[in-house]
Design a protein around this motif. Structure first.
Motif, PDB file in Angstrom:
ATOM      1  N   GLY A  52      54.847  57.303  22.914  1.00  0.00           N
ATOM      2  CA  GLY A  52      55.005  58.725  23.177  1.00  0.00           C
ATOM      3  C   GLY A  52      56.247  58.884  24.089  1.00  0.00           C
ATOM      4  O   GLY A  52      56.594  60.089  24.445  1.00  0.00           O
ATOM      5  N   VAL A  53      56.906  57.822  24.248  1.00  0.00           N
ATOM      6  CA  VAL A  53      58.157  57.749  25.471  1.00  0.00           C
ATOM      7  C   VAL A  53      58.921  57.005  24.933  1.00  0.00           C
ATOM      8  O   VAL A  53      58.801  55.849  24.195  1.00  0.00           O
ATOM      9  N   PHE A  54      60.504  56.977  25.101  1.00  0.00           N
ATOM     10  CA  PHE A  54      61.324  56.043  24.905  1.00  0.00           C
ATOM     11  C   PHE A  54      62.541  56.489  25.682  1.00  0.00           C
ATOM     12  O   PHE A  54      62.808  57.814  26.068  1.00  0.00           O
ATOM     13  N   ALA A  55      63.488  55.815  25.660  1.00  0.00           N
ATOM     14  CA  ALA A  55      64.659  55.804  26.518  1.00  0.00           C
ATOM     15  C   ALA A  55      65.952  55.194  25.685  1.00  0.00           C
ATOM     16  O   ALA A  55      65.706  54.198  25.120  1.00  0.00           O
ATOM     17  N   LEU A  56      67.097  56.057  25.477  1.00  0.00           N
ATOM     18  CA  LEU A  56      68.041  55.531  24.777  1.00  0.00           C
ATOM     19  C   LEU A  56      69.195  55.187  25.824  1.00  0.00           C
ATOM     20  O   LEU A  56      69.458  56.009  26.721  1.00  0.00           O
ATOM     21  N   ASN A  57      69.598  53.942  25.771  1.00  0.00           N
ATOM     22  CA  ASN A  57      70.464  53.363  26.817  1.00  0.00           C
ATOM     23  C   ASN A  57      71.962  52.944  26.086  1.00  0.00           C
ATOM     24  O   ASN A  57      71.784  52.099  25.247  1.00  0.00           O
ATOM     25  N   THR A  58      73.194  53.845  26.272  1.00  0.00           N
ATOM     26  CA  THR A  58      74.114  53.535  25.605  1.00  0.00           C
ATOM     27  C   THR A  58      75.062  52.235  26.250  1.00  0.00           C
ATOM     28  O   THR A  58      75.229  52.486  27.470  1.00  0.00           O
ATOM     29  N   LEU A  59      75.321  51.388  25.633  1.00  0.00           N
ATOM     30  CA  LEU A  59      75.781  50.203  25.969  1.00  0.00           C
ATOM     31  C   LEU A  59      77.577  50.401  26.060  1.00  0.00           C
ATOM     32  O   LEU A  59      78.235  50.854  25.193  1.00  0.00           O
ATOM     33  N   ALA A  60      77.872  49.538  27.216  1.00  0.00           N
ATOM     34  CA  ALA A  60      79.382  49.234  27.485  1.00  0.00           C
ATOM     35  C   ALA A  60      79.796  48.274  26.757  1.00  0.00           C
ATOM     36  O   ALA A  60      78.867  47.168  26.636  1.00  0.00           O
ATOM     37  N   THR A  61      81.006  47.645  26.609  1.00  0.00           N
ATOM     38  CA  THR A  61      81.458  46.634  25.995  1.00  0.00           C
ATOM     39  C   THR A  61      80.969  45.165  26.672  1.00  0.00           C
ATOM     40  O   THR A  61      80.594  44.239  26.182  1.00  0.00           O
ATOM     41  N   GLU A  62      80.719  45.283  27.974  1.00  0.00           N
ATOM     42  CA  GLU A  62      80.264  44.263  28.926  1.00  0.00           C
ATOM     43  C   GLU A  62      78.809  43.841  28.602  1.00  0.00           C
ATOM     44  O   GLU A  62      78.211  42.988  29.017  1.00  0.00           O
ATOM     45  N   GLN A  63      78.150  44.901  27.762  1.00  0.00           N
ATOM     46  CA  GLN A  63      76.582  44.637  27.585  1.00  0.00           C
ATOM     47  C   GLN A  63      76.468  44.081  26.223  1.00  0.00           C
ATOM     48  O   GLN A  63      75.363  44.054  25.731  1.00  0.00           O
ATOM     49  N   ARG A  64      77.547  43.407  25.452  1.00  0.00           N
ATOM     50  CA  ARG A  64      77.230  43.090  24.118  1.00  0.00           C
ATOM     51  C   ARG A  64      75.980  41.935  24.012  1.00  0.00           C
ATOM     52  O   ARG A  64      75.426  41.969  23.121  1.00  0.00           O
ATOM     53  N   ALA A  65      75.942  41.004  24.856  1.00  0.00           N
ATOM     54  CA  ALA A  65      74.811  40.194  25.156  1.00  0.00           C
ATOM     55  C   ALA A  65      73.412  40.794  24.904  1.00  0.00           C
ATOM     56  O   ALA A  65      72.422  40.477  24.269  1.00  0.00           O
ATOM     57  N   LEU A  66      73.274  41.919  25.462  1.00  0.00           N
ATOM     58  CA  LEU A  66      72.121  42.671  25.472  1.00  0.00           C
ATOM     59  C   LEU A  66      72.075  43.256  23.982  1.00  0.00           C
ATOM     60  O   LEU A  66      70.970  43.279  23.570  1.00  0.00           O
ATOM     61  N   ALA A  67      72.776  43.836  23.406  1.00  0.00           N
ATOM     62  CA  ALA A  67      72.875  44.158  22.116  1.00  0.00           C
ATOM     63  C   ALA A  67      72.451  42.946  20.922  1.00  0.00           C
ATOM     64  O   ALA A  67      71.519  43.374  20.348  1.00  0.00           O
ATOM     65  N   ASP A  68      73.010  41.928  21.270  1.00  0.00           N
ATOM     66  CA  ASP A  68      72.513  40.719  20.449  1.00  0.00           C
ATOM     67  C   ASP A  68      71.376  40.493  20.489  1.00  0.00           C
ATOM     68  O   ASP A  68      70.472  40.258  19.787  1.00  0.00           O
ATOM     69  N   ALA A  69      70.846  40.398  21.966  1.00  0.00           N
ATOM     70  CA  ALA A  69      69.407  40.054  22.421  1.00  0.00           C
ATOM     71  C   ALA A  69      68.245  41.039  21.572  1.00  0.00           C
ATOM     72  O   ALA A  69      67.426  40.691  20.993  1.00  0.00           O
ATOM     73  N   PHE A  70      68.490  42.100  21.837  1.00  0.00           N
ATOM     74  CA  PHE A  70      67.495  43.350  21.673  1.00  0.00           C
ATOM     75  C   PHE A  70      67.483  43.675  19.698  1.00  0.00           C
ATOM     76  O   PHE A  70      66.835  44.187  19.446  1.00  0.00           O
ATOM     77  N   SER A  71      68.854  43.048  19.293  1.00  0.00           N
ATOM     78  CA  SER A  71      68.831  42.959  17.849  1.00  0.00           C
ATOM     79  C   SER A  71      68.111  42.113  17.090  1.00  0.00           C
ATOM     80  O   SER A  71      67.787  42.272  16.020  1.00  0.00           O
ATOM     81  N   GLY A  72      67.688  40.992  17.925  1.00  0.00           N
ATOM     82  CA  GLY A  72      66.849  40.002  17.172  1.00  0.00           C
ATOM     83  C   GLY A  72      67.545  38.659  16.964  1.00  0.00           C
ATOM     84  O   GLY A  72      67.042  37.797  16.497  1.00  0.00           O
ATOM     85  N   LEU A  73      68.976  38.704  16.922  1.00  0.00           N
ATOM     86  CA  LEU A  73      69.831  37.853  16.556  1.00  0.00           C
ATOM     87  C   LEU A  73      69.480  36.510  17.136  1.00  0.00           C
ATOM     88  O   LEU A  73      69.802  35.416  16.765  1.00  0.00           O
ATOM     89  N   THR A  74      69.147  36.631  18.489  1.00  0.00           N
ATOM     90  CA  THR A  74      68.981  35.528  19.415  1.00  0.00           C
ATOM     91  C   THR A  74      67.621  34.779  19.152  1.00  0.00           C
ATOM     92  O   THR A  74      67.515  33.682  19.796  1.00  0.00           O
TER      93      THR A  74
END
Length: 165
Positions: free
Chosen positions: A70-92
């Motif tokens: 029943g809760v969530f947070a939306l975190n908008t990423l900067a270019t320097e946070q690409r590794a987090l985008a990859d990790a949370f996408s499941g690619l890693t």
């Protein structure tokens, strides 16, 4: 009688790949577990009351915890946070625990993890979840906002990360 849609899913996905979007990590935590997922499909619904929506693939049953908590947070990423985008996408191939270990996380009122250093974070209480086709649309009342530094946003376009400029 319903007519069959003339647009093939493959063609639709190809056209949508031309749709540039900001990259976010949406997170939740609570009795049903801690989870984070990279998403592009998120947007503002209203500023009064402040409301956002996030679309999650409901074929992945692990995403059920977002609605259940029943809760969530939306975190908008900067270019320097690409590794987090990859990790949370499941690619890693990292586990949720390993993904969250890649950064420092804090919590706001909802208890969902928020990312210090994100361009913006939106802490939300779920007000409605609507299943449609392959996705679940989460509508969240924004109960807290953090605005980060004015950095370049991480963008996804034509199936790749992009930098404005």
């Amino acid at each position: 009688m319903l007519k069959k849609n003339a647009v093939e899913p493959r063609l639709y996905r190809e056209a949508m790949s031309r749709f540039a979007g900001a990259v976010h990590v949406v997170t939740t935590d609570g009795p049903y577990g801690r989870r984070g997922v990279t998403v592009i499909a998120a947007c503002s619904v209203s500023d009064d009351p402040p409301t956002i929506l996030v679309c999650l693939n409901r074929v992945k049953t692990d995403n059920d915890c977002f609605a259940q908590n029943g809760v969530f947070a939306l975190n908008t990423l900067a270019t320097e946070q690409r590794a987090l985008a990859d990790a949370f996408s499941g690619l890693t191939g990292l586990s949720q625990e390993e993904r969250f270990a890649l950064a420092r996380w804090e919590t706001e009122a909802s208890g969902a993890p928020v990312l210090p250093g994100a361009l913006a974070t939106f802490d939300c209480q779920l007000v409605e979840a609507k299943d449609f086709a392959t996705h679940r649309v989460l509508f969240g009342k924004v109960t807290g906002v953090r605005i980060g530094d004015s950095l370049d946003p991480l963008i996804y376009h034509q199936r790749a990360y992009r930098i404005l400029g």
